[in-house]
Write an enzyme that holds these catalytic residues in place. Structure first.
Site, mmCIF file in Angstrom:
data_model
loop_
_atom_site.group_PDB
_atom_site.id
_atom_site.type_symbol
_atom_site.label_atom_id
_atom_site.label_comp_id
_atom_site.label_asym_id
_atom_site.label_seq_id
_atom_site.Cartn_x
_atom_site.Cartn_y
_atom_site.Cartn_z
ATOM 1 N N LYS A 43 64.865 76.477 44.231
ATOM 2 C CA LYS A 43 65.030 75.093 44.749
ATOM 3 C C LYS A 43 63.527 75.185 45.656
ATOM 4 O O LYS A 43 62.944 75.909 45.998
ATOM 5 C CB LYS A 43 66.014 75.252 45.779
ATOM 6 C CG LYS A 43 66.195 76.128 46.741
ATOM 7 C CD LYS A 43 65.300 75.894 48.179
ATOM 8 C CE LYS A 43 65.540 74.585 48.636
ATOM 9 N NZ LYS A 43 64.950 74.137 49.872
ATOM 10 N N THR A 95 69.015 63.985 60.493
ATOM 11 C CA THR A 95 69.896 62.913 60.834
ATOM 12 C C THR A 95 70.519 62.247 59.607
ATOM 13 O O THR A 95 71.329 61.652 59.410
ATOM 14 C CB THR A 95 69.488 61.925 61.761
ATOM 15 O OG1 THR A 95 68.155 61.562 61.208
ATOM 16 C CG2 THR A 95 69.500 62.341 63.343
ATOM 17 N N THR A 103 68.341 71.371 48.714
ATOM 18 C CA THR A 103 68.495 70.692 50.101
ATOM 19 C C THR A 103 68.245 69.247 49.682
ATOM 20 O O THR A 103 69.057 68.432 49.314
ATOM 21 C CB THR A 103 67.495 71.383 50.976
ATOM 22 O OG1 THR A 103 66.201 71.453 50.392
ATOM 23 C CG2 THR A 103 68.336 72.719 51.636
ATOM 24 N N ASN A 116 61.487 62.655 55.607
ATOM 25 C CA ASN A 116 61.061 63.651 56.626
ATOM 26 C C ASN A 116 61.066 63.262 58.002
ATOM 27 O O ASN A 116 61.360 64.119 58.953
ATOM 28 C CB ASN A 116 59.892 64.368 56.395
ATOM 29 C CG ASN A 116 59.776 65.718 55.190
ATOM 30 O OD1 ASN A 116 60.541 66.628 55.458
ATOM 31 N ND2 ASN A 116 59.371 65.154 54.016
ATOM 32 N N THR A 166 57.415 79.878 49.098
ATOM 33 C CA THR A 166 57.464 78.517 49.775
ATOM 34 C C THR A 166 58.707 77.778 49.070
ATOM 35 O O THR A 166 58.653 76.561 49.031
ATOM 36 C CB THR A 166 56.120 77.733 49.543
ATOM 37 O OG1 THR A 166 55.744 78.080 48.083
ATOM 38 C CG2 THR A 166 54.901 78.240 50.331
#
Length: 408
Positions: free
Chosen positions: A184, A408, A158, A403, A195
């Protein structure tokens, strides 16, 4: 410490162990053209083990994977990035089951032998038309060479900047065994397995209960000892599959080579965990906190994780500020037994506190050390035999930038 019983396979990957193939592609879940759907497949039903996030809110894929894992076997894993499929209600569950069914059909395995994993934005429904089209295209992308492993590793990322991989080999019962992993994780990373997402492959024959126990033990000293931001994700899990195709006698705790196997397995976990900590969102440094002299190992873990998770300590490391006061304050608020008169602290080899009293040190030397890409904080409590190490990263301006605009 004795001689290392395993060898690092520098070009190894999750498909190096016998019986495994992997692949990945872009199906349209991400706005960019980066891979967002991947799979691992084993030639045979593999002995499997898993650990999951401790967050109360658990994403739909975890429910499906737990169900598939009920008999301790898996043959495939289907993973998407770009959407967590978490907090998505009944529709989210149905979508996770649909992913499992489609992957089983296209990869030619039993539905109950497929694990499902998702990562990305919470609270949005999956674009299932994209997912189904992607799964249909996966079989032709599956490879037993590095190309397949690379495509899979890219598909699970990500905000990660780099892929995380590790592979080792060792000899058991006279045959070569491989253990590999891919992971990841960059943000929403905090101890309490899981986590992040991590996948391990192995070609040794291993008893299922022993593999599960080893996975739990290795997790406690590796993945559960990292933090980026103190937030435990809703989605994350670690899945290990052992094909048994290496030809060794089945491993368990009584096997003479068990200790060597456990050491190698834990090493792969540790490398993946450190890679996640080093790639924390916006991070510029890997930070390692080693605590010794605690009343127990559990106490040492708690103290190490408190120090590594301190925003003030992380900020000081980012600014290359040798502010040991933030470190000892974190030690003191960990809720563990500490003698306030006997604490030593080092930054690398630079002693800054001895017997809980300040030591005059060279500020320029400390500045130069803290500007490096790896910073080691060493705390000796002189209060027992417990020891533990935790890993994290510095807290930078970029963490907030990433973050503040994650959706967006």
């Amino acid at each position: 410490m004795g001689k290392q019983m395993f060898e690092i396979v520098s070009e190894g990957s999750i498909v190096t162990p016998r019986g495994f193939s992997a692949g990945g592609l872009h199906c349209g879940l991400k706005k960019t053209d980066r891979n967002d759907l991947g799979a691992i497949r084993c030639e045979v039903p593999a002995t499997a083990a898993a650990v999951y996030t401790t967050n109360i809110f658990q994403a739909a894929p975890l429910k499906v994977t737990r169900e598939s894992m009920a008999d301790g076997r898996l043959q495939a894993v289907i993973v998407n990035s770009g959407n967590a499929n978490a907090c998505t209600g009944q529709q989210g569950e149905e979508d996770a089951y649909a992913m499992r069914a489609a992957a089983a059909r296209e990869l030619g395995v039993a539905e109950s032998d497929v694990a499902v994993a998702s990562t990305g934005v919470i609270g949005e429904l999956l674009k299932m038309d994209c997912v189904h089209a992607g799964i249909q295209g996966l079989p032709e992308q599956m490879n037993v060479d590095r190309e397949g492993a690379e495509a899979f590793s890219q598909a699970i990322l990500t905000t990660d900047l780099v892929k995380k991989e590790s592979c080792v080999s060792l000899v058991i019962d006279g045959v070569t065994v491989h253990i590999a992993g891919a992971a990841k994780g960059s943000g929403m990373i905090h101890p309490n397995m899981a986590t992040m997402l991590a996948f391990m492959t192995c070609d040794a024959a291993v008893e299922q209960a022993s593999l599960q126990q080893l996975l739990k033990q290795a997790t406690d000293t590796t993945f559960n000892m990292i933090t980026v931001d103190g937030d435990t994700s809703t989605n994350d899990m670690l899945v290990a599959m052992a094909s048994g195709l290496a030809g060794n006698q089945e491993l368990n705790a009584e096997h003479p080579d068990w200790e060597a196997f456990a050491e190698a397995f834990t090493y792969v976990c540790r490398i993946l965990a450190q890679s996640i900590a080093r790639d924390g969102e916006g991070a510029t440094k890997l930070v390692e906190v080693s605590v010794s002299g605690a009343v127990s190992e559990l106490s040492a873990r708690a103290i190490a994780k408190t120090v590594i998770g301190s925003s003030l300590v992380k900020s000081a490391v980012f600014g290359a500020d040798a502010n040991w006061g933030r470190i000892i304050a974190a030690v003191g608020r960990a809720g563990e037994p500490v003698n306030p008169e006997t604490v030593d602290i080092r930054l690398g080899d630079i002693i800054v506190l001895k017997g809980s009293r300040p030591v005059v040190f060279d500020e320029e030397e400390a500045l130069a050390y803290l500007r490096g890409d790896t910073v080691r904080i060493v705390v000796d409590l002189h209060n027992g035999d417990g020891a533990a190490t935790a890993w994290g990263c510095d807290l930078t301006y970029d963490y907030v930038r990433i973050n503040a605009a994650y959706r967006t």
